[in-house]
Design an enzyme around this catalytic site. Structure first.
Site, PDB file in Angstrom:
ATOM      1  N   ARG A  48       0.694  -1.032  -0.169  1.00  0.00           N
ATOM      2  CA  ARG A  48      -0.013  -0.142  -0.046  1.00  0.00           C
ATOM      3  C   ARG A  48       0.672   1.193   0.292  1.00  0.00           C
ATOM      4  O   ARG A  48       0.254   2.079  -0.724  1.00  0.00           O
ATOM      5  CB  ARG A  48      -0.927   0.251   1.622  1.00  0.00           C
ATOM      6  CG  ARG A  48      -2.332  -0.830   0.950  1.00  0.00           C
ATOM      7  CD  ARG A  48      -3.358  -0.507   1.449  1.00  0.00           C
ATOM      8  NE  ARG A  48      -4.259  -0.857   0.460  1.00  0.00           N
ATOM      9  CZ  ARG A  48      -4.692  -1.547   1.384  1.00  0.00           C
ATOM     10  NH1 ARG A  48      -4.869  -1.719   3.056  1.00  0.00           N
ATOM     11  NH2 ARG A  48      -6.651  -2.291   1.315  1.00  0.00           N
ATOM     12  N   ARG A  68     -13.476   7.265   1.338  1.00  0.00           N
ATOM     13  CA  ARG A  68     -12.882   6.177   0.778  1.00  0.00           C
ATOM     14  C   ARG A  68     -12.068   5.821  -0.113  1.00  0.00           C
ATOM     15  O   ARG A  68     -10.567   5.493  -0.015  1.00  0.00           O
ATOM     16  CB  ARG A  68     -13.033   4.957   1.460  1.00  0.00           C
ATOM     17  CG  ARG A  68     -13.661   4.692   2.707  1.00  0.00           C
ATOM     18  CD  ARG A  68     -13.270   2.974   2.794  1.00  0.00           C
ATOM     19  NE  ARG A  68     -14.602   2.318   2.490  1.00  0.00           N
ATOM     20  CZ  ARG A  68     -15.901   1.726   2.650  1.00  0.00           C
ATOM     21  NH1 ARG A  68     -16.153   1.800   3.557  1.00  0.00           N
ATOM     22  NH2 ARG A  68     -16.015   1.009   1.480  1.00  0.00           N
ATOM     23  N   ARG A  85     -23.822  -1.809  -2.119  1.00  0.00           N
ATOM     24  CA  ARG A  85     -22.631  -3.627  -1.476  1.00  0.00           C
ATOM     25  C   ARG A  85     -23.367  -4.335  -0.624  1.00  0.00           C
ATOM     26  O   ARG A  85     -23.760  -2.844   0.230  1.00  0.00           O
ATOM     27  CB  ARG A  85     -21.729  -2.618  -1.032  1.00  0.00           C
ATOM     28  CG  ARG A  85     -20.828  -4.293  -0.903  1.00  0.00           C
ATOM     29  CD  ARG A  85     -18.994  -4.097  -1.230  1.00  0.00           C
ATOM     30  NE  ARG A  85     -18.298  -3.511  -0.799  1.00  0.00           N
ATOM     31  CZ  ARG A  85     -16.876  -3.666  -1.111  1.00  0.00           C
ATOM     32  NH1 ARG A  85     -16.863  -3.660  -1.736  1.00  0.00           N
ATOM     33  NH2 ARG A  85     -16.565  -2.320  -0.154  1.00  0.00           N
ATOM     34  N   ARG A 139     -24.704  -1.749   3.945  1.00  0.00           N
ATOM     35  CA  ARG A 139     -22.944  -1.596   5.356  1.00  0.00           C
ATOM     36  C   ARG A 139     -23.556  -0.654   5.719  1.00  0.00           C
ATOM     37  O   ARG A 139     -23.388  -0.058   5.329  1.00  0.00           O
ATOM     38  CB  ARG A 139     -22.088  -2.024   4.396  1.00  0.00           C
ATOM     39  CG  ARG A 139     -21.175  -3.532   4.273  1.00  0.00           C
ATOM     40  CD  ARG A 139     -20.291  -3.258   2.989  1.00  0.00           C
ATOM     41  NE  ARG A 139     -19.211  -1.952   3.912  1.00  0.00           N
ATOM     42  CZ  ARG A 139     -17.576  -2.129   3.575  1.00  0.00           C
ATOM     43  NH1 ARG A 139     -17.011  -3.570   3.337  1.00  0.00           N
ATOM     44  NH2 ARG A 139     -16.567  -1.253   4.165  1.00  0.00           N
TER      45      ARG A 139
END
Ligand SMILES: [Zn+2]
Length: 225
Positions: A96, A172, A133, A161
């Protein structure tokens, strides 16, 4: 893809949340008999095993902080020493950062080429996918699109979620792009870097990823062997 014993197939998957990276990594790993190494999973395992690295990772996560490069590198490095990675692996969630990418290069020295796949999906499509999602309200597993009402694993009810509200999703994605841009630059000029169009049906993405990895791996083999 036939695997000669002197060759390994080492894949790094890049792609933002909602790009289908988890699903595609899983499929590729299963098809080619390789371990899929997802950082979320191995972090949880290390914490559970209570190793020194695991305790350090657990402390950071409990404090709501990012796990440091040193700890991530230690945990992933240990995982890549296990014999099941001998013919290769699919890495999902690592590296990352540029220090992590440098550390991975050091681990890979003498182990064959690294094929890097970046799944690209337009921002508005990611936002739409992430808003739609769902996860299982009972066991928490991510629901693939073909689960319409209930969980395919435990039969639980599918729910949205709580961290997928519009503002949080957009943030995000911003964080992802900020973190990942240097990684894409790090790998972008290598002959084994491939960009995949993730804005296509999952089976089409699977096929194009497979072809890209096969081709990149052959190119690298010609260079390295
Ligand atoms: Zn479930």
């Amino acid at each position: 893809m036939g695997q000669r014993p002197d060759r390994s197939l080492n894949v790094v998957m890049l792609g933002p949340p909602g790009a289908g990276k988890g699903t595609q990594s899983e499929r590729f790993a299963r098809t080619h008999g390789l371990p899929k190494i997802a950082t979320g999973d191995i972090l949880r395992d290390a914490v559970k095993a209570g190793t020194a690295m695991g305790r350090a990772a657990g402390a950071a996560m409990d404090a709501g902080e990012l796990v440091s490069d040193d700890v991530m590198i230690g945990i992933v490095g240990d995982r890549l020493k296990r014999p099941d990675t001998k013919l290769g692996f699919v890495l999902d969630g690592f590296p990352r950062t540029v220090p992590q990418a440098n550390a991975l290069d050091a681990v890979m020295d003498g182990r064959g080429p690294l094929v890097v796949i970046d799944i690209v999906v337009p921002e508005e499509v990611l936002l739409r996918r992430l808003a739609a999602r769902r996860i299982c309200g009972s066991c928490g597993v991510n629901a693939p699109v073909d689960w319409t009402t209930s969980c395919g694993k435990c039969g639980g009810e599918l729910v949205h979620r709580t961290d997928d509200s519009d503002g949080i999703v957009a943030e995000r994605l911003r964080v992802y792009h900020r973190q990942t841009r240097p990684i894409v630059e790090f790998y972008g000029r290598r002959p084994t870097f491939r960009t995949i169009d993730g804005n296509l049906p999952p089976d089409v993405v699977t096929a194009s990823m497979d072809a890209a990895i096969r081709e990149a791996s052959a190119v690298a083999g010609g260079v390295r062997l």
